[in-house]
Each structure stands twice: as structure tokens, then as C-alpha cells.
Design an enzyme around this catalytic site. Sequence first.
Site, PDB file in Angstrom:
ATOM      1  N   HIS A 224       0.816  -1.213   0.000  1.00 12.18           N
ATOM      2  CA  HIS A 224       0.000   0.000   0.000  1.00 12.18           C
ATOM      3  C   HIS A 224       0.857   1.273   0.000  1.00 12.18           C
ATOM      4  O   HIS A 224       0.337   2.379   0.084  1.00 12.18           O
ATOM      5  CB  HIS A 224      -0.908  -0.038   1.247  1.00 12.18           C
ATOM      6  N   LYS A 226       3.246   4.449  -1.026  1.00  7.97           N
ATOM      7  CA  LYS A 226       3.329   5.411  -2.128  1.00  7.97           C
ATOM      8  C   LYS A 226       4.622   6.196  -1.930  1.00  7.97           C
ATOM      9  O   LYS A 226       4.664   7.154  -1.146  1.00  7.97           O
ATOM     10  CB  LYS A 226       2.149   6.371  -2.135  1.00  7.97           C
ATOM     11  N   ASP A 231      16.886  10.762  -7.954  1.00  8.11           N
ATOM     12  CA  ASP A 231      18.312  11.114  -7.885  1.00  8.11           C
ATOM     13  C   ASP A 231      18.856  11.176  -6.458  1.00  8.11           C
ATOM     14  O   ASP A 231      19.893  11.798  -6.203  1.00  8.11           O
ATOM     15  CB  ASP A 231      18.571  12.462  -8.581  1.00  8.11           C
ATOM     16  N   HIS A 398      -9.445  11.149   2.083  1.00  3.12           N
ATOM     17  CA  HIS A 398      -8.555   9.992   1.974  1.00  3.12           C
ATOM     18  C   HIS A 398      -7.244  10.225   2.723  1.00  3.12           C
ATOM     19  O   HIS A 398      -6.344   9.411   2.695  1.00  3.12           O
ATOM     20  CB  HIS A 398      -8.275   9.727   0.483  1.00  3.12           C
ATOM     21  N   LYS A 400      -4.366  10.505   5.484  1.00  3.32           N
ATOM     22  CA  LYS A 400      -3.921   9.711   6.634  1.00  3.32           C
ATOM     23  C   LYS A 400      -2.919  10.562   7.415  1.00  3.32           C
ATOM     24  O   LYS A 400      -1.729  10.553   7.109  1.00  3.32           O
ATOM     25  CB  LYS A 400      -3.257   8.404   6.172  1.00  3.32           C
ATOM     26  N   ASP A 405       0.071  16.831  20.088  1.00  3.16           N
ATOM     27  CA  ASP A 405       0.599  17.954  20.870  1.00  3.16           C
ATOM     28  C   ASP A 405       1.188  19.025  19.948  1.00  3.16           C
ATOM     29  O   ASP A 405       0.547  19.409  18.965  1.00  3.16           O
ATOM     30  CB  ASP A 405       1.603  17.463  21.912  1.00  3.16           C
TER      31      ASP A 405
END
Length: 480
Positions: A224, A226, A231, A398, A400, A405
Amino acid sequence: MLELFINSSFMGWAYSTIMILYGLTTIGIILVVVSENRNPLKSLAWVTVLLLLPVVGIVLYIFFGRSFKNTRMISRRNRRKLKSRQRIPNTDIKSLDLTQASRQQIALGRSLTGAHYFPDNKVEIFTDGRSKFESLINDLRKARHYINLQYYIFDDDATGHLIRDILIDRARAGVTVRVVYDHVGSFSTKSRFFNEMKREGIQAYPFFKVTFPQLGTRINWRNHRKIVIIDGKTGYIGGMNIADRYITGGKFDRWRDTHLRITGPAVVGLQFSFAIDWNFMGQPLIEETVDTKAPADGNVGLQIITAGPTSQWRNIALAFHKAIATATRRVYIQTPYFLPTEALLKALQTAALAHVDVRLLLPRHSDSHMLTLASASYIDECLKSGIKIYYYEAGMLHSKMIVIDDEISTVGSTNFDFRSFEHNFEANAFMFSKELNARLAAIFMDDLRLSTRILPSDWRRRPWHRKLAESAVRLLSPIL
């Protein structure tokens, strides 16, 4: 008459034999589930499915229930080679000018995964697909040495074609291009799409290709992550895949997500994660390194924490738990799906009962009706403990993201659900910076302006059939 009697007796004997074997198989699988000493809730869910729906339960267990824990992603020898090539300097955690909570969080990440702490990084935040892809495309076009690109979904649409064409152009210019895509996540993308890349010299491979006879052992374990490394200088990590809907919204008015662009020494953490996955797929060790001593113009301390079903510990779930448990002022969470483990649910409730400002932002309507129902089943007990819950109304949320704090924050691919914690290969950037924490908190508060707070009195008045559906789906939440 005798022949009829013999046939009848044979059929009766065959039926009894099949039922006995079937019963023994079901009992055997239940014993295996119990003996694995998993989370009791998950074990109970599997036992319930096997008893109530034995045929379906056996098939589901073969495909989705078996443990992959402690399978080695990369040999110790190859891991040592990767680390020695990179020559990452060790940081004295105790000497860092951070709060005690942050130093402990960093120590936990190191214990769980060996993740290094990298100071002095610059982090750019994207909250929409258009700006993220404009930045990514600009960086890809500037690549001179190598591109390592890994996505759960690589769609065969306008955005996918544009990225593919840029990668082909760079490969023709002599740039080494490696592409990892998840076979199930990108299942709707025709093989010819990736074959065209290969014909142009791009090394493009599916992660855990699901084919017979490996179907039952591979379909449940999805990559999952991404991640992009260009370079050794620029990296990307977050929640956005390569698809038009991250720009257009798809079937939603808007697709709200969070992604990061990282420059600085922490890019080596992304490179290390990609290199392990690449080797796990049977490919040779990556030779390129990242210059961790290059001048940086940022001030964000950063760790890249990875997790997966092969890990001894549930790395990111434990990192989330530690951050929430040590919070004293606020916990802000954005997630498209909310199916917490019992430990994480109790940590959130404990924080709220201790008068920490705990806020949870979910989409009103997600891209999965079943997961929306399962998520809703946890809302009542959260509200009772004082957790403030909001529904995002402007489209599909979508993102996440967690803000803790004033110093700790994390963005990545990990949803706040069982699948991300236990079955998926995930990656999150854990960041330690008051300035970045404040920026992410401001983004969270901006999103709240497009959201509706769920009040306990209103929540109790939802239709009885909705409550029943939520409760029924929740029984399966540990294995969704």
C-alpha cells in the site's frame, strides 16, 4: 432393487465421509487459528465465520486468514550491504533538542525497524492532487540519474499516461527507472500499459503478482506504500496514488488527501524502504546511494517507519499507540476508515477522558460502503469518552494524518484500520518539528470548517436498521 439399494448405500457412505472430512477440516482450521495466539478479537471473528458459514469461512481463511508474520523481506546479509553502502551516521537521541515524548517516539521507531532519525529536512505539504502531481511531474522531468517509483494504484488514465510518458522519456535519456505497483491495487490496469514501459527500458514489476497456484498465499498481502525517490535528492510519501480521481474527485465532488515532498537526508529512509521491497521481489540490490551530508535548507527531524505482515511487531500501530498515549494537549486524526484495534481505541478513549483534545475526522461517504458502516460502529463508544468526531462533507477524505501535541506529526499510507496495521505493507513519515506540527494542525482545522460535528444526541437517533447493519459489519472488522 438391489442395485438401487447399493447405489443408495454408496451415496449415503460418500456423503457421510465428505461431511466427516469437511467437519475435521473446519475443526482443524479453528485449532490453527486458536493456536496462533493472535488478537483474541480477530481469532474470535475467524472462529465465528468458520462456524456460521463453514464453506465460505474455509475459502476466506485460505485466501485471507493465514499468517505471514516473521517472513524475512530481505536477508540479513543484504540488509547489512544496503546499510554499509549508505553509511548513515548514528544520532544520539538523548542529545536532541526535542521533548522527552519526541525522543521516546524516535527511540521506539529505531527499536521497531532500525529506522534512523534524520535532522534538517525540508517538507512540503500537498492537500490536493493537482498541486502534488504538478510538483512530482516537474521533479521527474529533471531526473538525471535514477527514479524509484512505487504506488499501490497506477491507473491507465490521463494522469497515469502522463506519468508513464515522462518515465519513458527519462529512460530514453539514460536515466535508470524502476517502478513497483501493487498487482491487486492496479488490477484494472491492463498489462500492456506496463509492458510498454518495459519495452522502453523501464524496470516495472508488480508486487506479489496474484496468479495460480499462489493465489491463496498472495491475495491478502498488499503493498500500500506510495514512495518516489529521484536522484537521491527528492522524495515523496503520502496517501495519493497515480489516478485521475486524486485531481478530479472521481465520483466525489473533491478528493481530499495529504502527501509530502521531502528534500534532505531523510530521502535515504525512503530509498532504504524501496530497496528492500525491490530485493524482496527477486531483483538485485540497488547500488545508488543518497548523499546524507548534502546541505539542507530545512529544520524538520524525520523518521521513515515501515510496517507489514512480515514484521515481528505491528510497527506503525505501536508507533501510533505510543504517540497517542503520551499526548498531553491534543490528538488530531484524519483517516478514511476507522477500524481501530482494541488497544488503540482504549488509548484514544483514555486520552479523551484525561481531557486531551482528541478529534477524529472521517468522510461522511467513503469509497467503501462496508468500511463506512464498520467505522460508524465505533463512533458511539468514542463519543461517550469525550472524543470529538466530525464528518467531512466536501467530498472523499482519503488523508492519513495524525497531529500530536505541538511537536509530533505523521503522514503516510497507513489508514487507522486493521488492514493497514496487520495485512498491508505501509510507510509513514514521523516528523518532529513545532513549525510543521502547527502547519498540519492548521490544515486539520481548515478541514473542520467543511465538516459537521457528530453530537451524541443526534447519533443516538439514527435509524435502527442502520445500527443493526453497523453492528453486523463490525463483527467482521478485524478481517476486513
